[in-house]
Design an enzyme around this catalytic site. Structure first.
Site, PDB file in Angstrom:
ATOM      1  CD  GLU A 432      -2.305   1.284   2.888  1.00 11.52           C
ATOM      2  OE1 GLU A 432      -2.942   2.288   3.204  1.00 11.52           O
ATOM      3  OE2 GLU A 432      -2.178   0.297   3.631  1.00 11.52           O
ATOM      4  CG  ASP A 505      -0.265   1.831   6.498  1.00 15.34           C
ATOM      5  OD1 ASP A 505      -0.513   2.973   6.076  1.00 15.34           O
ATOM      6  OD2 ASP A 505       0.871   1.329   6.473  1.00 15.34           O
ATOM      7  CG  ASP A 507      -4.455   2.638   8.656  1.00 16.33           C
ATOM      8  OD1 ASP A 507      -3.766   3.649   8.524  1.00 16.33           O
ATOM      9  OD2 ASP A 507      -4.755   1.885   7.681  1.00 16.33           O
ATOM     10  CG  ASP A 509      -7.653   4.771   4.927  1.00 19.55           C
ATOM     11  OD1 ASP A 509      -8.902   4.649   4.983  1.00 19.55           O
ATOM     12  OD2 ASP A 509      -7.064   5.863   4.832  1.00 19.55           O
TER      13      ASP A 509
END
Ligand code: 0RA
Length: 641
Positions: A432, A505, A507, A509
């Site tokens: 990403e 990541d 998180d 997203d």
């Protein structure tokens, strides 16, 4: 409507404030107790009641369980166990059954000797089922009478009623899940229920479990009863395979640490099917019972191979994967206080179990091999062949690798390919963001690790036509890099990498991008998932520094443990927000180095049909989505053990 408000209308006993508070907590945060409020959580209600009934069977008090999906959407679970006690509960002064139904964590048995399921999502108690149901009816036969009590949203609508005299004993719980909690659906999947009930019947030798679905025009019935237990489980799994020895090997042992039962049979095929359970919970992520088993198995087969001169002195040992080729095995452990760890709480963590299982198997396996020399010889020969094939495949690969070094035209510009052209050795990291992609490129071993950075959100393939999807740059790069093509024309043997690793990541997203990628693979390259080529990388969440020594920490549980272990010392803890915060060395050490990293293999769950799963996945329920990703991931650290 809040529980308290409902209670004022429905309850004769709104004075029991503690009860309301407990149930209110469950209703406010149902996912904490049952994992999610999607289909998986809904089904969890059934498992919870059935688990209780199975506990009765394991205590030797129950021989039959009936599970019925009622035409009106309710579920009835009936067992012929001891019946939930009805005598006055010492602490609450009310009948024990009322307490069990309305008090958090009072749902379990009162005796502490039982192998209860604690931790994980199971074993939260029938009170949770009650709290999340708009209506629940309990019938108990015990102490010579029938006893009944009804509840709404977990709150009794009347006191426990004593009915007519009745012989025998048992419990029947009927509940109607609350559609305000289970917003997505309150419809059960017969397939999911049947699969789990069958599994339960295999794991509890001799227990009869009957399933009845009354929702269709004609009722559908199925019954499960296996006098052979997990031996029958192995036979079932091998039904369409070709065993190389007729009798399923079976071992069991019990000690202070717990109980272990193992059934195994090798087939002429190449797949390895090892299912492990701890207290009837499928430990998808493995754990100490599985580790102990693998270690012993590899050792026993090697020892036998040497003793029969199948392996000569100069030969190197057979590897675990050689030994397990074609093996179907069930490992069922019972542990008094199971610790469930891992992403999905399906990894057994009790360290004492590893040595217990190793000890038990180190004795049992060689004995079995000695007693069945013909079977043992076939098994060992097969493992030796597997080892030879492994070596030959490597040689062939090296040749083709050299040949195809020149043929790397047409690959996407963003791809930093690896020099190996051997799919078995090659890994593709889908990373990403360009900056993380840059670090990954620096960090990687370019021999066998390729990097493909993905920028921003990739297109949602659920919501766009194929033609549109194919115009998307990120998707184009992905398809060319992987090399299999897509859809009907896909040819998984053309995969350029046998590890396709999603690195995003930790998180929201990151989770979303991962979901989009998984959906793409599922819809357009299902074979790469089916083949087990798709993995999720596990970058650490924290670094903890003591002096100059840095420890990488994956999750909050591990962080707590680390803190406890190093009490009194000065620890400098840093939480990573994203991959971008790690430098190349850190990324390599923690996430990319095959010797140190943990990868999760993405697998489609059999229990839920794939369609169902992906509709959950692409719905708006972030919680359910996260659960899918985690629960369908398998810790593959031990595959090479
Ligand atoms: C509390 C104590 C005992 C059994 C149960 C609960 C029990 C719960 C459920 C839920 C569904 N079926 C059940 N059967 C039993 C122990 C009873 C004893 O010691 O006699």
């Amino acid at each position: 409507m809040s529980n308290a408000k409902r209670a004022s209308g429905a309850s004769y006993e709104a004075d029991s404030i503690q009860v309301l508070e407990g149930l209110e907590a469950v209703r406010r945060r149902p996912a904490m107790y049952i994992g999610s409020t999607g289909p998986r959580g809904l089904h969890h209600l059934i498992w919870e009641v059935v688990d209780n009934a199975v506990d009765e069977a394991m205590a030797g008090s129950c021989t039959r369980i009936d599970v019925t999906l009622l035409a009106d959407g309710g579920v009835r679970v009936r067992d012929n166990g001891r019946g939930i006690p009805v005598a006055k509960h010492k602490k609450t002064g009310e009948p024990a059954v009322t307490t069990v139904m309305t008090t958090l964590h009072a749902g379990g048995k009162f005796d502490s000797d039982a192998y209860q399921v604690s931790g994980g999502l199971h074993g939260v108690g029938v009170s949770v089922v009650n709290a999340l149901s708009m209506r629940t009816e309990v019938q108990v036969v015990r102490d010579g009478f029938l006893w009944t009590q009804d509840f709404e949203y977990g709150v009794p609508t009347a006191k426990l009623k004593k009915g007519k005299p009745m012989k025998r004993s048992g419990t029947q719980v009927t509940f109607w899940a609350d559609p305000e909690i289970f917003e997505e659906t309150t419809e059960y999947s017969a397939k999911t229920v049947v699969n789990r009930l069958r599994e339960m019947a295999f794991l509890t030798k001799g227990l009869e479990i009957r399933f009845r679905d009354e929702r269709g025009e004609q009722p559908v019935e199925q019954a499960f009863k296996y006098s052979g237990g997990i031996v029958d489980f192995v036979k079932h799994l091998n039904a369409s395979r070709e065993p190389i020895h007729s009798k399923v090997a079976y071992f069991e042992q019990s000690s202070d640490e717990g109980e272990i039962a193992v059934a195994l049979q090798w087939t002429s095929g190449y797949t390895e099917t090892i299912l492990s359970f701890a207290n009837n919970i499928n430990t998808h992520e493995g754990g100490t019972h599985e580790e102990g088993f693998r270690t012993s198995l590899t050792r026993a087969i090697n020892d036998f191979a040497r003793s029969r001169n199948v392996l000569k002195e100069k030969d190197s040992n057979l590897q675990g994967e050689d030994v397990r080729e074609g093996l179907t095995a069930i490992i069922s452990a019972r542990v008094r206080q199971p610790q469930f760890e891992g992403q999905t709480k399906t990894k057994l963590g009790n360290t004492e179990i590893k040595s217990f299982v190793t000890r038990a198997m180190n004795q049992a396996l060689p004995e079995w091999l000695e007693k069945n020399p013909g079977d043992a010889r076939r098994i060992v020969d097969k493992a030796a062949q597997a080892a030879k094939a492994r070596a030959a495949a490597r040689q062939a690969r090296d040749l083709t690798r050299r040949k195809s070094l020149l043929e790397s035209a047409g690959l996407p510009g963003k791809l930093s390919d690896c020099s190996s052209k051997d799919p078995d050795l090659s890994e593709l990291f889908i990373v990403e963001g360009d900056s993380a992609g840059g670090s990954a490129k620096q960090a990687r071993n370019s021999e066998f690790q390729a990097i493909l950075p993905i920028r921003g959100k990739i297109i949602n393939v659920e919501k766009n036509r194929l033609a549109r999807v194919l115009q998307n740059n990120e998707i184009q790069s992905l398809i060319t890099a992987i090399g299999t093509g897509i859809g009907d024309e896909m040819d998984v043997t053309k995969a350029r990498y046998k590890k396709i690793i999603i690195l995003t990541d930790a998180d929201v997203d990151g989770a979303h991008i991962r979901t989009l990628l998984l959906t793409f693979f599922f819809r357009h390259m299902p074979d790469v998932i089916e083949q087990g080529y798709v993995y999720i990388a596990q970058p650490p969440l924290y670094s903890a520094k003591i002096g100059t020594k840095t420890t990488w920490i994956q999750n909050d549980d591990d962080l707590d443990r680390f803190k406890a272990e190093n009490e009194g010392r000065k620890i400098n803890i840093q939480r990573f927000k994203g991959l971008g915060e790690m430098n190349a060395d850190e990324l390599w050490d923690t996430t990319m180095d095959p010797d140190a990293r943990t990868l999760l293999r993405v697998e489609l769950e059999e229990q839920f049909s794939a369609e169902e799963t992906f509709s959950t996945l692409m719905g708006n329920d972030v919680e359910a989505r996260r659960l899918f990703i985690q629960q369908n991931a398998k810790d593959v650290r031990f595959l090479d053990a």
